[in-house]
Design a protein around this motif. Structure first.
Motif, mmCIF file in Angstrom:
data_model
loop_
_atom_site.group_PDB
_atom_site.id
_atom_site.type_symbol
_atom_site.label_atom_id
_atom_site.label_comp_id
_atom_site.label_asym_id
_atom_site.label_seq_id
_atom_site.Cartn_x
_atom_site.Cartn_y
_atom_site.Cartn_z
ATOM 1 N N TRP A 1 -2.868 -0.043 -12.847
ATOM 2 C CA TRP A 1 -2.793 -0.502 -11.462
ATOM 3 C C TRP A 1 -1.398 -0.975 -11.181
ATOM 4 C CZ3 TRP A 1 -1.534 -5.288 -9.562
ATOM 5 C CH2 TRP A 1 -1.534 -6.341 -10.462
ATOM 6 N N TRP A 2 -1.030 -0.862 -9.914
ATOM 7 C CA TRP A 2 0.262 -1.368 -9.454
ATOM 8 C C TRP A 2 0.128 -1.776 -8.000
ATOM 9 C CZ3 TRP A 2 1.692 1.782 -5.505
ATOM 10 C CH2 TRP A 2 1.425 3.140 -5.595
ATOM 11 N N SER A 3 1.030 -2.669 -7.612
ATOM 12 C CA SER A 3 1.043 -3.154 -6.238
ATOM 13 C C SER A 3 2.487 -3.240 -5.768
ATOM 14 C CB SER A 3 0.373 -4.526 -6.154
ATOM 15 O OG SER A 3 0.266 -4.956 -4.819
ATOM 16 N N LEU A 4 2.723 -2.781 -4.555
ATOM 17 C CA LEU A 4 4.051 -2.811 -3.953
ATOM 18 C C LEU A 4 4.015 -3.618 -2.668
ATOM 19 C CD1 LEU A 4 4.860 1.014 -4.036
ATOM 20 C CD2 LEU A 4 5.739 -0.701 -5.614
ATOM 21 N N HIS A 5 5.044 -4.365 -2.430
ATOM 22 C CA HIS A 5 5.266 -4.992 -1.129
ATOM 23 C C HIS A 5 6.471 -4.265 -0.548
ATOM 24 C CE1 HIS A 5 2.531 -8.473 -1.419
ATOM 25 N NE2 HIS A 5 2.616 -8.152 -2.694
ATOM 26 N N LEU A 6 6.237 -3.559 0.549
ATOM 27 C CA LEU A 6 7.264 -2.692 1.115
ATOM 28 C C LEU A 6 7.643 -3.133 2.519
ATOM 29 C CD1 LEU A 6 5.601 0.650 0.031
ATOM 30 C CD2 LEU A 6 7.652 -0.362 -0.967
ATOM 31 N N ARG A 7 8.880 -2.871 2.884
ATOM 32 C CA ARG A 7 9.325 -3.118 4.261
ATOM 33 C C ARG A 7 8.701 -2.087 5.180
ATOM 34 N NH1 ARG A 7 15.222 -4.539 5.465
ATOM 35 N NH2 ARG A 7 14.073 -5.171 7.298
ATOM 36 N N ARG A 8 8.412 -2.512 6.392
ATOM 37 C CA ARG A 8 7.880 -1.584 7.392
ATOM 38 C C ARG A 8 9.014 -0.687 7.886
ATOM 39 N NH1 ARG A 8 6.580 -4.343 11.776
ATOM 40 N NH2 ARG A 8 6.071 -2.385 12.796
ATOM 41 N N ASP A 9 9.355 0.245 7.066
ATOM 42 C CA ASP A 9 10.440 1.177 7.337
ATOM 43 C C ASP A 9 9.966 2.558 6.895
ATOM 44 O OD1 ASP A 9 12.924 2.723 6.272
ATOM 45 O OD2 ASP A 9 13.744 1.150 7.570
ATOM 46 N N ALA A 10 10.317 3.584 7.655
ATOM 47 C CA ALA A 10 9.869 4.938 7.338
ATOM 48 C C ALA A 10 10.273 5.374 5.932
ATOM 49 C CB ALA A 10 10.406 5.921 8.374
#
Length: 148
Positions: A4-13
């Motif tokens: 399992w993995w989790s990412l926190h990403l910017r709302r960017d294309a």
């Protein structure tokens, strides 16, 4: 074996192909059948694109979260944002097909077609939309991490 993995990403294309490539790389390394990997990567791309386009709350929140679990014979993916959520405000949101001449609005329907089980709703505790979906995995013959 579980991954399992989790990412926190910017709302960017630019974050959408990043999440997709990470999922495809994980599945390739684990030995998941390429057709299943492709279906899940398209569904993930659609869910991330929704979070990027609609997931802002107007109060400065510029991120969303992607979590993927490969556990035994199933993969579960969840994409959650901190935006206003889906219209209707309930924990489960009905998905209506778009009009045939619409230029947008096919992503959630596509996710439903590509995954085995889909939950589309709003997060009641922290707000925002949550799209989660599961798919039964098929493994390559040479899969190093195939479920036994």
């Amino acid at each position: 074996m579980s991954i399992w993995w989790s990412l926190h990403l910017r709302r960017d294309a630019a974050s959408v192909p990043l999440a997709r490539r990470l999922l495809l790389g994980t599945m390739e390394t684990a030995g998941v059948d390429p057709d299943v990997s492709f279906d899940l990567s398209v569904a993930l791309s659609e869910a991330c694109a929704n979070a990027v386009e609609h997931g802002g709350d107007g109060a400065g929140s510029q991120d969303y979260r992607v979590t993927a679990y490969l556990d035994g014979e199933k993969c579960r993916i969840e994409v959650a944002d901190t935006g206003p959520g889906f219209p209707g405000g309930g924990p489960r949101v009905p998905v209506r097909p778009p009009h045939t001449d619409a230029e947008h609005g096919r992503g959630l329907c596509l996710i439903r077609e590509l995954a085995d089980h889909v939950h589309i709703g709003n997060e009641p505790e922290r707000g925002g939309a949550v799209v989660s979906f599961d798919k039964i995995l098929k493994w390559r013959d040479d899969a190093p991490l195939a479920a036994v």
